[in-house]
Design a protein around this motif. Sequence first.
Motif, PDB file in Angstrom:
ATOM      1  N   PHE A   1      -2.347   7.529  -0.346  1.00 21.65           N
ATOM      2  CA  PHE A   1      -3.695   7.672  -0.885  1.00 21.65           C
ATOM      3  C   PHE A   1      -3.642   8.380  -2.238  1.00 21.65           C
ATOM      4  O   PHE A   1      -2.852   9.303  -2.443  1.00 21.65           O
ATOM      5  N   LYS A   2      -4.482   7.950  -3.144  1.00 23.41           N
ATOM      6  CA  LYS A   2      -4.498   8.517  -4.484  1.00 23.41           C
ATOM      7  C   LYS A   2      -5.045   9.939  -4.456  1.00 23.41           C
ATOM      8  O   LYS A   2      -5.990  10.244  -3.714  1.00 23.41           O
TER       9      LYS A   2
ATOM     10  N   GLN B   1       0.841  -1.194   0.000  1.00 23.79           N
ATOM     11  CA  GLN B   1       0.000   0.000   0.000  1.00 23.79           C
ATOM     12  C   GLN B   1       0.876   1.243   0.000  1.00 23.79           C
ATOM     13  O   GLN B   1       1.691   1.444   0.907  1.00 23.79           O
TER      14      GLN B   1
ATOM     15  N   THR C   1      -2.275   0.412  -4.538  1.00 21.66           N
ATOM     16  CA  THR C   1      -2.202  -0.937  -3.978  1.00 21.66           C
ATOM     17  C   THR C   1      -1.783  -1.949  -5.035  1.00 21.66           C
ATOM     18  O   THR C   1      -2.129  -1.819  -6.211  1.00 21.66           O
TER      19      THR C   1
ATOM     20  N   SER D   1      -8.396  10.785  -2.260  1.00 24.84           N
ATOM     21  CA  SER D   1      -9.414   9.738  -2.251  1.00 24.84           C
ATOM     22  C   SER D   1      -9.261   8.857  -1.014  1.00 24.84           C
ATOM     23  O   SER D   1      -8.361   9.045  -0.191  1.00 24.84           O
ATOM     24  N   ASP D   2     -10.132   7.850  -0.912  1.00 27.22           N
ATOM     25  CA  ASP D   2     -10.086   6.906   0.205  1.00 27.22           C
ATOM     26  C   ASP D   2      -9.346   5.628  -0.140  1.00 27.22           C
ATOM     27  O   ASP D   2      -9.266   4.713   0.685  1.00 27.22           O
ATOM     28  N   GLU D   3      -8.817   5.528  -1.338  1.00 34.00           N
ATOM     29  CA  GLU D   3      -8.110   4.330  -1.763  1.00 34.00           C
ATOM     30  C   GLU D   3      -6.625   4.620  -1.896  1.00 34.00           C
ATOM     31  O   GLU D   3      -6.220   5.664  -2.413  1.00 34.00           O
ATOM     32  N   ARG D   4      -5.824   3.669  -1.441  1.00 32.43           N
ATOM     33  CA  ARG D   4      -4.378   3.779  -1.577  1.00 32.43           C
ATOM     34  C   ARG D   4      -3.919   3.144  -2.895  1.00 32.43           C
ATOM     35  O   ARG D   4      -4.626   2.320  -3.476  1.00 32.43           O
TER      36      ARG D   4
ATOM     37  N   SER E   1     -14.122   5.186  -9.083  1.00 31.80           N
ATOM     38  CA  SER E   1     -14.562   4.071  -8.259  1.00 31.80           C
ATOM     39  C   SER E   1     -15.632   4.569  -7.302  1.00 31.80           C
ATOM     40  O   SER E   1     -15.655   5.756  -6.924  1.00 31.80           O
TER      41      SER E   1
ATOM     42  N   ASN F   1     -15.832   3.332  -4.297  1.00 31.90           N
ATOM     43  CA  ASN F   1     -15.338   3.013  -2.954  1.00 31.90           C
ATOM     44  C   ASN F   1     -14.842   4.282  -2.253  1.00 31.90           C
ATOM     45  O   ASN F   1     -13.641   4.557  -2.214  1.00 31.90           O
TER      46      ASN F   1
END
Length: 612
Positions: free
Chosen positions: A317-318, A314, A475, A470-473, A387, A389
């Motif tokens: 964050f994006k 990870q 990954t 964002s909330d996504e790393r 996304s 998410n």
Amino acid sequence: MSNRIDFFQSAQTQLALPGATVSILLDGALCSCLDLIEIVHSNWLEFSWARLAYNPAAYPQGDLKIAEEIETKLAIGKPICIRQVYNGAAPGASAFSFPLFTGQIEGIETKLDSYGERVEIIAQDFSANLKRITVYGQLVGNLNGSTLFLTGAETAFNKDGRANARPEPIENNGYSYTVFCAEPSAGKLWSYAKVIDYLLSEYLPNGQLQTPSIEQLQAMTENQIVRDLDVTGLNLLQALYRCCERIGLRFKFVPRPMPTGPSQALVFYKPGIGRVVELNCQGAKGQLSISKTNIVSLHSRKSFWPVTHKYIGQGDFKVYEATLELVKAWDQSNEDTDYDKFSPSTNADFYQVKDVYRKWCLNEVGDYSGAPYNQGNTFDFSKIFQSGNFAHRYRRFWPALTTDKQGKSLGYFLQVSFDNGLHWWQYLYAFNNLLNECGVWLSSDQLDVDTWVAALKGVLKFRITTSVISDERLTCVVADGPVDSTVPVVEHIITLPRQFKYRKVSSQSIFAKTGGDALGIADEVDNSTALYEFVRKRAQVESEVIETVSIQTPYLSFDYHVGDKVTSSPESRDLLGTKNDNRSISWIERVQMDFRNQCTNLKIVRKRTGQL
């Protein structure tokens, strides 16, 4: 024609071998009053050390009798060299020697009891010296070739993923190596080879240790690029270990056989790659032969296997840039046509209407969807984040990724429309970026006339081009075995936010896929490939130890080295599993040469080599 030469060892029929003979040199002179107890070769953190005992009976004409006098002669820091003695070439009767251990006295252990006085000497290799050297500061090279050492700077290579190495190496104290760059815009990325070369060249005392060349380091490190490596405040040994640990590289200190130059050399290696040694045990039938058996005792401990290890890497964050239309974030019942009412300099009760016409927000949580705001649905980030998410939570704006011609970010690019969104102009008046939610607050003492008139007409709109986290790393996933099967899966989370980034100008930005003389190159980055390679190599390095074996040889052997790959001959029993398991590799982790018991104790590890 062939240049191959085959060497054969004669069969040994005797069951006993003569004891090994060594010579001990103290500060370059033969020291007969010391008896060698053991020599240990290992890797981090032990490395190589030797234990010796003072034996006055071996040197009766000496004048050392008590512990105080022993400490005077065997002073801390004196160099010690232990050499293997062997016969010279025929027909002469001379004896030659080869260094087994080279180091210096690091400690003296004294014991006094009813049995008398016993003194033992502990000697360590050059690793002990590196523990006393602290890494700090930066040697900065200017473009004109001059250098300056900044003691207060962090010794951080490619910090936050930004290049800070000088493009060309410099000459300093007789060495040519890469240093830090004074101009950040002109910096190049550090490689692990250049980092190791910098640490050794800058902090290591001249001429005391033989080190590899930059070309050799590049070959060993595969010229891999560093990702945010900070070694500030570590000692030199720790700094080298932190650098090598990331790429599966190890190092050790070995004695040099040459009479001139440094007495020790720093050797980098990868365990199980290179030299191959055999450890054999003959079958139960037949006469015992020490030519066929070099294992006298064995203790093995196997772990639960097979197990699939799944490594989840990870990064940070994006971050996405987008152009976002803002909504009114005030109670519209407080609106009025009194111009002076909405200025802090003309209204003492301005705090009661401070947000009217001034506060514009994204409504990412939905605070402004209901009464008294009635600004529609909660903002949907799915088109920006690519996304669904994400959580409806409070965020904040960050500077845009798009830059000007000087490479500087456009910051918070706020635009205003006076005709309900048909045309947009950059807002040139003061405003504040809110830190507790996505929004802005117009901070001028009085609103400009165009904004005021458009607000009264109900056609005023604002939009901002900015970045949102964002909330996504970033990954990636790497597994060393089957995942969707009956094999147990162990997950390992590797979080490296400072080393691997993802920044993108989304299609929702007005600067997406646009050029022009006024714009520079956007600050976009995608470290997906670098993250995958990092996690893949981490998975290779941290593959599971499926077996640990302790072996004792029937005689004292000097030819086993740390990192040697271990195999067995076709006639030997497969005690180490080197024949029936082609998915694992065994190597020597630790060597202890026991001179009192005239044997060598080996620690061998067997690791699974996944197809990554």
